[in-house]
Write a protein that holds these residues in place. Structure first.
Motif, mmCIF file in Angstrom:
data_model
loop_
_atom_site.group_PDB
_atom_site.id
_atom_site.type_symbol
_atom_site.label_atom_id
_atom_site.label_comp_id
_atom_site.label_asym_id
_atom_site.label_seq_id
_atom_site.Cartn_x
_atom_site.Cartn_y
_atom_site.Cartn_z
ATOM 1 N N TYR A 173 -2.200 8.180 2.497
ATOM 2 C CA TYR A 173 -0.874 7.700 2.876
ATOM 3 C C TYR A 173 -0.017 8.828 3.455
ATOM 4 N N ASN A 224 5.982 4.909 1.315
ATOM 5 C CA ASN A 224 4.694 5.360 1.830
ATOM 6 C C ASN A 224 4.064 4.276 2.688
ATOM 7 N N ARG A 277 0.377 3.220 3.701
ATOM 8 C CA ARG A 277 -0.955 3.472 3.164
ATOM 9 C C ARG A 277 -2.024 2.932 4.108
ATOM 10 N N TRP A 313 -5.573 0.925 -5.063
ATOM 11 C CA TRP A 313 -4.786 2.081 -4.645
ATOM 12 C C TRP A 313 -5.638 3.131 -3.941
ATOM 13 N N ASN A 330 0.164 -2.512 2.865
ATOM 14 C CA ASN A 330 0.127 -1.139 3.368
ATOM 15 C C ASN A 330 1.437 -0.388 3.188
ATOM 16 N N MET A 383 -5.248 0.288 2.429
ATOM 17 C CA MET A 383 -4.884 -0.100 1.071
ATOM 18 C C MET A 383 -4.868 -1.621 0.950
ATOM 19 N N CYS A 416 -3.653 11.394 -0.937
ATOM 20 C CA CYS A 416 -4.761 10.455 -1.066
ATOM 21 C C CYS A 416 -4.937 10.099 -2.540
#
Length: 259
Positions: free
Chosen positions: A50, A246, A248, A46, A198, A251, A88
């Motif tokens: 994002y 989201n 990301r 994680w 993502n 990720m 973040c």
């Protein structure tokens, strides 16, 4: 002659049985083909930043405090909201910590009537409307690979339109208006799921408490053309439930190997 025949029979038997007896022993010395173990699947990480969008619904409580001995019914504004968020996260083991900012446009409003006794048929209509709010929060959560359970808390900000109308319910009204920019705190929690490396989806509940806030309710030309202003205090809070998505950056990279 008999000895020669017997020796021949024994030799024939030995030559016949030898392959069957020795075959398992010889086979035991032959190495079997090697099959590599399956590669370890990496656990989801994680860690990263994002941006995303959200939408949901909420219900607020606006308790207008008594004014000049008159007590007012509370206004329970409700409706929808939608907006954006960014933040973040950083993961250590299964612990995930982060920060997040969020802004939402809203249409959460309600009107309630108050008819106090002994005022001669005069009543009051109170309307509270939330049209936007924002939060700045810290998050802490526990990750189960692609599932993240988290709690959050921090500062909250909101903008309200407040309306106070005096009426005789027969057509004569005196509308008065005011606006508020208020601050308070928010606490909540939710669940986020990494649908793709993502892309993550989340569901979240929040409680907002803005405390007691003053507002000036005024009209430019009341009865007789004169301006008037009334100072009110309103105790305000709300609850929201939202869904969000989201995107990301960076990720889904391996964190640790799992088998």
């Amino acid at each position: 002659m008999n000895k020669t025949l017997l020796s021949g029979v024994i030799a024939l038997a030995i030559s016949t049985l030898t392959p069957a007896v020795l075959a398992p022993a010889l086979a035991a010395d032959v190495p079997l083909p090697y099959k590599a173990a399956p590669a370890a699947a990496p656990a989801y990480s994680w860690t990263g930043c994002y941006v995303g969008g959200n939408g949901g619904g909420g219900r607020g409580l606006n308790e207008w405090q008594p004014l000049q001995g008159i007590e007012f019914n509370s206004v329970h504004n409700s409706g929808w909201f939608a907006g954006v968020q960014a933040g973040c996260d950083y993961q250590v083991g299964s612990l995930v910590v982060g920060i997040e900012g969020q802004f939402d446009w809203a249409d959460m409003k309600d009107t309630t009537a108050t008819v106090p006794a002994g005022v001669g048929g005069v009543g009051f209509l109170l309307t509270s409307k939330l049209d936007r709010f924002a939060t700045a929060t810290a998050r802490v959560g526990y990750a189960f690979d692609r599932v993240l359970l988290y709690a959050k808390g921090g500062a909250a900000f909101a903008h309200f339109d407040q309306n106070f109308t005096q009426t005789d319910f027969l057509g004569t009204t005196i509308p008065m208006n005011g606006t508020q920019n208020i601050a308070g705190f928010v606490v909540g929690g939710g669940l986020e799921y990494a649908l793709l490396p993502n892309v993550s989806l989340k569901a979240e509940y929040n409680y907002f408490d803005f405390g007691r806030n003053g507002v000036l309710i005024s009209c430019a030309a009341c009865i007789g053309g004169a301006a008037a202003t009334l100072p009110f205090e309103i105790k305000q809070s709300m609850q929201t439930f939202m869904l969000g998505v989201n995107y990301r950056f960076g990720m889904g990279a391996p964190l640790v190997a799992r088998y």
